[in-house]
Design a protein around this motif. Structure first.
Motif, PDB file in Angstrom:
ATOM      1  N   ILE A  80       5.753  30.909  -6.578  1.00 13.95           N
ATOM      2  CA  ILE A  80       5.032  30.935  -7.852  1.00 13.95           C
ATOM      3  C   ILE A  80       4.576  29.527  -8.232  1.00 13.95           C
ATOM      4  O   ILE A  80       3.445  29.330  -8.702  1.00 13.95           O
ATOM      5  N   VAL A  81       5.423  28.526  -8.009  1.00 16.88           N
ATOM      6  CA  VAL A  81       5.051  27.138  -8.307  1.00 16.88           C
ATOM      7  C   VAL A  81       3.894  26.689  -7.418  1.00 16.88           C
ATOM      8  O   VAL A  81       2.945  26.040  -7.890  1.00 16.88           O
ATOM      9  N   VAL A  82       3.939  27.059  -6.140  1.00 15.88           N
ATOM     10  CA  VAL A  82       2.867  26.674  -5.211  1.00 15.88           C
ATOM     11  C   VAL A  82       1.552  27.342  -5.622  1.00 15.88           C
ATOM     12  O   VAL A  82       0.488  26.716  -5.556  1.00 15.88           O
ATOM     13  N   CYS A  83       1.603  28.596  -6.070  1.00 12.11           N
ATOM     14  CA  CYS A  83       0.385  29.260  -6.552  1.00 12.11           C
ATOM     15  C   CYS A  83      -0.177  28.551  -7.789  1.00 12.11           C
ATOM     16  O   CYS A  83      -1.393  28.389  -7.923  1.00 12.11           O
ATOM     17  N   GLY A  84       0.705  28.125  -8.680  1.00 14.83           N
ATOM     18  CA  GLY A  84       0.257  27.366  -9.844  1.00 14.83           C
ATOM     19  C   GLY A  84      -0.376  26.046  -9.455  1.00 14.83           C
ATOM     20  O   GLY A  84      -1.398  25.633 -10.033  1.00 14.83           O
ATOM     21  N   LEU A  85       0.214  25.376  -8.468  1.00 10.60           N
ATOM     22  CA  LEU A  85      -0.366  24.117  -7.989  1.00 10.60           C
ATOM     23  C   LEU A  85      -1.729  24.333  -7.333  1.00 10.60           C
ATOM     24  O   LEU A  85      -2.617  23.486  -7.445  1.00 10.60           O
ATOM     25  N   ALA A  86      -1.907  25.465  -6.664  1.00 10.78           N
ATOM     26  CA  ALA A  86      -3.203  25.770  -6.051  1.00 10.78           C
ATOM     27  C   ALA A  86      -4.286  25.883  -7.122  1.00 10.78           C
ATOM     28  O   ALA A  86      -5.383  25.345  -6.970  1.00 10.78           O
ATOM     29  N   ILE A  87      -3.962  26.565  -8.213  1.00  7.77           N
ATOM     30  CA  ILE A  87      -4.914  26.699  -9.309  1.00  7.77           C
ATOM     31  C   ILE A  87      -5.193  25.336  -9.934  1.00  7.77           C
ATOM     32  O   ILE A  87      -6.349  24.992 -10.220  1.00  7.77           O
ATOM     33  N   PHE A  88      -4.148  24.538 -10.140  1.00 12.59           N
ATOM     34  CA  PHE A  88      -4.309  23.206 -10.722  1.00 12.59           C
ATOM     35  C   PHE A  88      -5.222  22.329  -9.860  1.00 12.59           C
ATOM     36  O   PHE A  88      -6.164  21.708 -10.359  1.00 12.59           O
ATOM     37  N   PHE A  89      -4.954  22.278  -8.543  1.00 12.18           N
ATOM     38  CA  PHE A  89      -5.761  21.450  -7.661  1.00 12.18           C
ATOM     39  C   PHE A  89      -7.192  21.967  -7.558  1.00 12.18           C
ATOM     40  O   PHE A  89      -8.129  21.175  -7.391  1.00 12.18           O
ATOM     41  N   ALA A  90      -7.397  23.282  -7.661  1.00 12.59           N
ATOM     42  CA  ALA A  90      -8.760  23.819  -7.623  1.00 12.59           C
ATOM     43  C   ALA A  90      -9.559  23.342  -8.837  1.00 12.59           C
ATOM     44  O   ALA A  90     -10.706  22.889  -8.698  1.00 12.59           O
ATOM     45  N   PHE A  91      -8.957  23.422 -10.020  1.00 13.43           N
ATOM     46  CA  PHE A  91      -9.662  22.956 -11.215  1.00 13.43           C
ATOM     47  C   PHE A  91      -9.897  21.454 -11.187  1.00 13.43           C
ATOM     48  O   PHE A  91     -10.978  20.985 -11.550  1.00 13.43           O
ATOM     49  N   ARG A  92      -8.889  20.698 -10.758  1.00 17.83           N
ATOM     50  CA  ARG A  92      -9.067  19.243 -10.681  1.00 17.83           C
ATOM     51  C   ARG A  92     -10.138  18.866  -9.656  1.00 17.83           C
ATOM     52  O   ARG A  92     -10.923  17.945  -9.873  1.00 17.83           O
ATOM     53  N   GLY A  93     -10.155  19.580  -8.523  1.00 16.14           N
ATOM     54  CA  GLY A  93     -11.157  19.304  -7.504  1.00 16.14           C
ATOM     55  C   GLY A  93     -12.560  19.605  -7.988  1.00 16.14           C
ATOM     56  O   GLY A  93     -13.489  18.819  -7.775  1.00 16.14           O
ATOM     57  N   LEU A  94     -12.734  20.747  -8.661  1.00 18.86           N
ATOM     58  CA  LEU A  94     -14.048  21.079  -9.197  1.00 18.86           C
ATOM     59  C   LEU A  94     -14.492  20.086 -10.253  1.00 18.86           C
ATOM     60  O   LEU A  94     -15.664  19.688 -10.299  1.00 18.86           O
ATOM     61  N   LYS A  95     -13.563  19.663 -11.106  1.00 22.94           N
ATOM     62  CA  LYS A  95     -13.911  18.678 -12.136  1.00 22.94           C
ATOM     63  C   LYS A  95     -14.314  17.358 -11.494  1.00 22.94           C
ATOM     64  O   LYS A  95     -15.286  16.725 -11.914  1.00 22.94           O
ATOM     65  N   THR A  96     -13.596  16.944 -10.458  1.00 24.84           N
ATOM     66  CA  THR A  96     -13.915  15.689  -9.780  1.00 24.84           C
ATOM     67  C   THR A  96     -15.280  15.776  -9.099  1.00 24.84           C
ATOM     68  O   THR A  96     -16.069  14.826  -9.158  1.00 24.84           O
ATOM     69  N   ILE A  97     -15.581  16.903  -8.477  1.00 25.27           N
ATOM     70  CA  ILE A  97     -16.881  17.069  -7.832  1.00 25.27           C
ATOM     71  C   ILE A  97     -17.999  17.049  -8.869  1.00 25.27           C
ATOM     72  O   ILE A  97     -19.044  16.414  -8.663  1.00 25.27           O
ATOM     73  N   MET A  98     -17.789  17.713  -9.993  1.00 21.63           N
ATOM     74  CA  MET A  98     -18.803  17.697 -11.050  1.00 21.63           C
ATOM     75  C   MET A  98     -18.985  16.291 -11.627  1.00 21.63           C
ATOM     76  O   MET A  98     -20.108  15.880 -11.932  1.00 21.63           O
ATOM     77  N   ASP A  99     -17.879  15.565 -11.766  1.00 18.86           N
ATOM     78  CA  ASP A  99     -17.978  14.191 -12.256  1.00 18.86           C
ATOM     79  C   ASP A  99     -18.769  13.316 -11.292  1.00 18.86           C
ATOM     80  O   ASP A  99     -19.504  12.420 -11.713  1.00 18.86           O
ATOM     81  N   SER A 100     -18.616  13.539  -9.996  1.00 17.84           N
ATOM     82  CA  SER A 100     -19.340  12.727  -9.013  1.00 17.84           C
ATOM     83  C   SER A 100     -20.844  12.981  -9.094  1.00 17.84           C
ATOM     84  O   SER A 100     -21.639  12.096  -8.790  1.00 17.84           O
ATOM     85  N   MET A 101     -21.221  14.175  -9.511  1.00 18.66           N
ATOM     86  CA  MET A 101     -22.651  14.502  -9.559  1.00 18.66           C
ATOM     87  C   MET A 101     -23.306  14.179 -10.885  1.00 18.66           C
ATOM     88  O   MET A 101     -24.456  13.765 -10.924  1.00 18.66           O
ATOM     89  N   PHE A 102     -22.581  14.379 -11.998  1.00 16.02           N
ATOM     90  CA  PHE A 102     -23.230  14.327 -13.293  1.00 16.02           C
ATOM     91  C   PHE A 102     -22.815  13.182 -14.198  1.00 16.02           C
ATOM     92  O   PHE A 102     -23.379  13.020 -15.276  1.00 16.02           O
ATOM     93  N   ASN A 103     -21.824  12.380 -13.833  1.00 14.75           N
ATOM     94  CA  ASN A 103     -21.447  11.241 -14.681  1.00 14.75           C
ATOM     95  C   ASN A 103     -22.425  10.095 -14.493  1.00 14.75           C
ATOM     96  O   ASN A 103     -23.046   9.933 -13.456  1.00 14.75           O
ATOM     97  N   ASP A 104     -22.511   9.278 -15.509  1.00 12.26           N
ATOM     98  CA  ASP A 104     -23.434   8.134 -15.470  1.00 12.26           C
ATOM     99  C   ASP A 104     -22.914   7.027 -14.598  1.00 12.26           C
ATOM    100  O   ASP A 104     -21.879   6.565 -14.663  1.00 12.26           O
TER     101      ASP A 104
END
Length: 76
Positions: A52-76
């Motif tokens: 259950i903890v590993v599944c929670g970490l998978a969700i956490f890393f997915a959101f962090r990864g998507l946020k980081t990718i979006m930041d690389s494209m759209f931040n100034d």
């Protein structure tokens, strides 16, 4: 006029986080399945909690990864 470009270093960091998330997405449910197939064993509860903890970490890393990718494209 300056054109907007993707920050490649931040993009690679986001892709690494998504790769970690992908690995955890396979590991978590596998651990949960192993725990449920061995309910009589003494490691049933620790394996279930770990899964259950590993599944929670998978969700956490997915959101962090998507946020980081979006930041690389759209931040100034």
């Amino acid at each position: 006029m300056e054109t907007k470009r993707t920050n490649k270093k931040i993009l690679v960091d986001g892709i690494k986080k998504m790769a970690i998330s992908l690995g955890l997405m396979f590991l978590g449910p596998s651990l949960i399945h192993i725990a449920f197939t061995n309910t009589e064993k003494p490691l049933y509860i620790p394996l279930l909690i770990l899964g259950i903890v590993v599944c929670g970490l998978a969700i956490f890393f997915a959101f962090r990864g998507l946020k980081t990718i979006m930041d690389s494209m759209f931040n100034d």
